[in-house]
Design a protein around this motif. Structure first.
Motif, short mmCIF file in Angstrom:
data_model
loop_
_atom_site.label_atom_id
_atom_site.label_comp_id
_atom_site.label_asym_id
_atom_site.label_seq_id
_atom_site.Cartn_x
_atom_site.Cartn_y
_atom_site.Cartn_z
N ALA A 1 1.08 -56.30 -38.85
CA ALA A 1 2.32 -56.41 -39.38
C ALA A 1 3.26 -56.97 -38.72
N VAL B 1 9.07 -50.76 -48.55
CA VAL B 1 9.80 -52.00 -48.49
C VAL B 1 10.08 -52.55 -49.90
N LYS C 1 8.90 -52.15 -42.04
CA LYS C 1 7.90 -52.81 -41.74
C LYS C 1 7.51 -52.93 -40.13
#
Lengths: 195, 229
Positions: free
Chosen positions: A159, B94, A147
């Motif tokens: 983000a 992810v 991330k």
């Protein structure tokens, strides 16, 4: 570290903190800060200048010089500023490449080497080591790394802000935490590639 | 946000050698004063490597970066690492199913009188970062045993758990806790009086104590809805 006598060393640690463990941590912080300082001043030998600064501070402390600053680390900073000035004085003046005689010209173009280094694709070993080290060091935080590093430009800001909200921490805390993870990862990859 | 941005820009200028003398002095005093400030400089330097690796640096910034950081083998190696990390992150999705929070609550009618395996499991709701609430029902008296999974925080060995109001006022804090282990799982167990948990909304925080003795919040649940039997 340079060769300080045991007495000088103990005096230094004693001034840093009465608790030996905390004194050791403060010493490490000062050493890292000095390296950063000399590197940022573009010194040729930052490690040597760091040792020189610590030597001088330690000797003065063991001689009983009183330190008139609330933060002992700033005392080291003051000495480092003198040390850097001295190092500039002793340094031969720079010459432009064009001014050198033909026999003094470098035989290879350093910029070409640098370009080659940068353009060289990562080896298979490097990629394998990175993947292995992520699994080894952060088996449960892999997604945090994805991330944090996957987004680009404007998306990156969004983000990272979302990560801060999710984790309930500030942007600065997030960056510092990711920096620690990255340093651990980088060191693991270095060792893995060397092995 | 603006303050963070300005600070970031100031440190970038320091690292690229474009900050004036007074500004340099201030930055140096800061990072000599606290390890966190020094770590912040490290993190901004890494951002610069990432920006260069992603071709985001332009003009004077780019050439200054090359001059100051890519003139030796160590800098080139760091750049290679940055490029590998970015490439890895952009090619690895992810896995959303992995949970960052996992709080379990148990109730025992009498403090320490009932063995853990006999404890009545009132609610065992895993919570991930996208879940806004953990619902907990507690008895009016007795002891609540709170468990928190910390498997994903291997670098910290001592923790504290805290219960906060939604205004961040601290209601309760555990003593220092070392994680228990069960197989590869690491978790914290803390006991608190059920009286502490009045009906309402709370926030639970996991605080890690770093090797330098600093307390940092490692996780925070978004909201815990407490109701009383």
């Amino acid at each position: 570290m340079s060769e300080l006598s045991e007495k000088t060393w103990e005096s230094l640690l004693g001034v840093l903190d009465p608790n030996p463990d905390r004194a050791g941590e403060k010493y490490e912080h000062i050493r890292r800060a000095l390296l950063r300082f000399f590197r940022n001043r573009q010194c040729l030998h930052p490690e040597e200048l760091t040792d020189e600064t610590i030597d001088r501070a330690a000797r003065r402390i063991s001689e009983g010089v009183s330190i008139e600053t609330a933060n002992i680390a700033n005392y080291f900073l003051g000495i480092a500023r003198f040390v850097v000035k001295e190092s500039w004085k002793g340094r031969p003046s720079d010459s432009a490449l064009e001014d050198l005689r033909p026999d003094q010209q470098p035989r290879v173009d350093p910029k070409a080497i640098q370009r080659g280094e940068l353009e060289r694709e990562d080896t298979e070993t490097g990629t394998r080591c990175l993947t292995e080290c992520i699994e080894q060091c952060f088996p449960h935080n892999r997604d945090l790394l994805v991330k944090y590093y996957a987004s680009e430009r404007r998306e990156k800001i969004d983000a990272r802000s979302a990560m801060c909200r999710e984790l309930g921490i500030t942007l600065n805390t997030l960056r510092i935490r990711m920096c620690r993870m990255r340093q651990k990862l980088e060191s693991c990859v270095r060792e893995c590639v060397a092995a | 946000l603006d303050e963070v941005k300005n600070r970031h820009e100031k440190i970038v200028a320091y690292l690229l050698g474009t900050l004036d003398e007074e500004g340099q002095d201030r930055v140096e005093k800061e990072y000599f004063s606290t390890p966190d400030a020094l770590q912040e400089i490290d993190s901004v330097e890494e951002d610069l490597f990432d920006a260069y690796a992603a071709n985001s640096l332009q003009g004077d910034e780019k050439s200054r970066f090359e001059e100051r950081f890519l003139s030796d083998a160590a800098g080139v190696e760091r750049l290679r690492f940055a490029r590998s990390l970015l490439r890895w992150a952009r090619t690895n999705p992810v896995v959303e199913s992995q949970s960052l929070f996992s709080f379990l609550f148990f109730w025992r009618p009498e403090p320490f009188a009932v063995a853990a395996q006999e404890a009545e499991d009132i609610r065992a709701l895993p919570s991930d970062t996208s879940t806004s609430e953990i619902a907990v029902t507690v008895p009016p008296t007795g002891i609540v045993v709170m468990e928190c999974d910390v498997t994903s925080i291997p670098e910290i060995t001592i923790f504290e758990l805290t219960l906060l109001t939604t205004d961040s006022a601290e209601l309760w804090r555990s003593g220092q806790l070392k994680p228990n282990t069960a197989g590869s799982r690491k978790f914290l167990s803390a006991y608190l009086s059920a009286d502490t948990l009045k009906p309402g909304l709370f926030v639970l925080a996991v605080i890690g104590i770093t090797s330098e003795g600093r307390r940092e919040i490692f996780r925070r649940s978004l909201l815990v809805q407490v109701s009383v039997l």
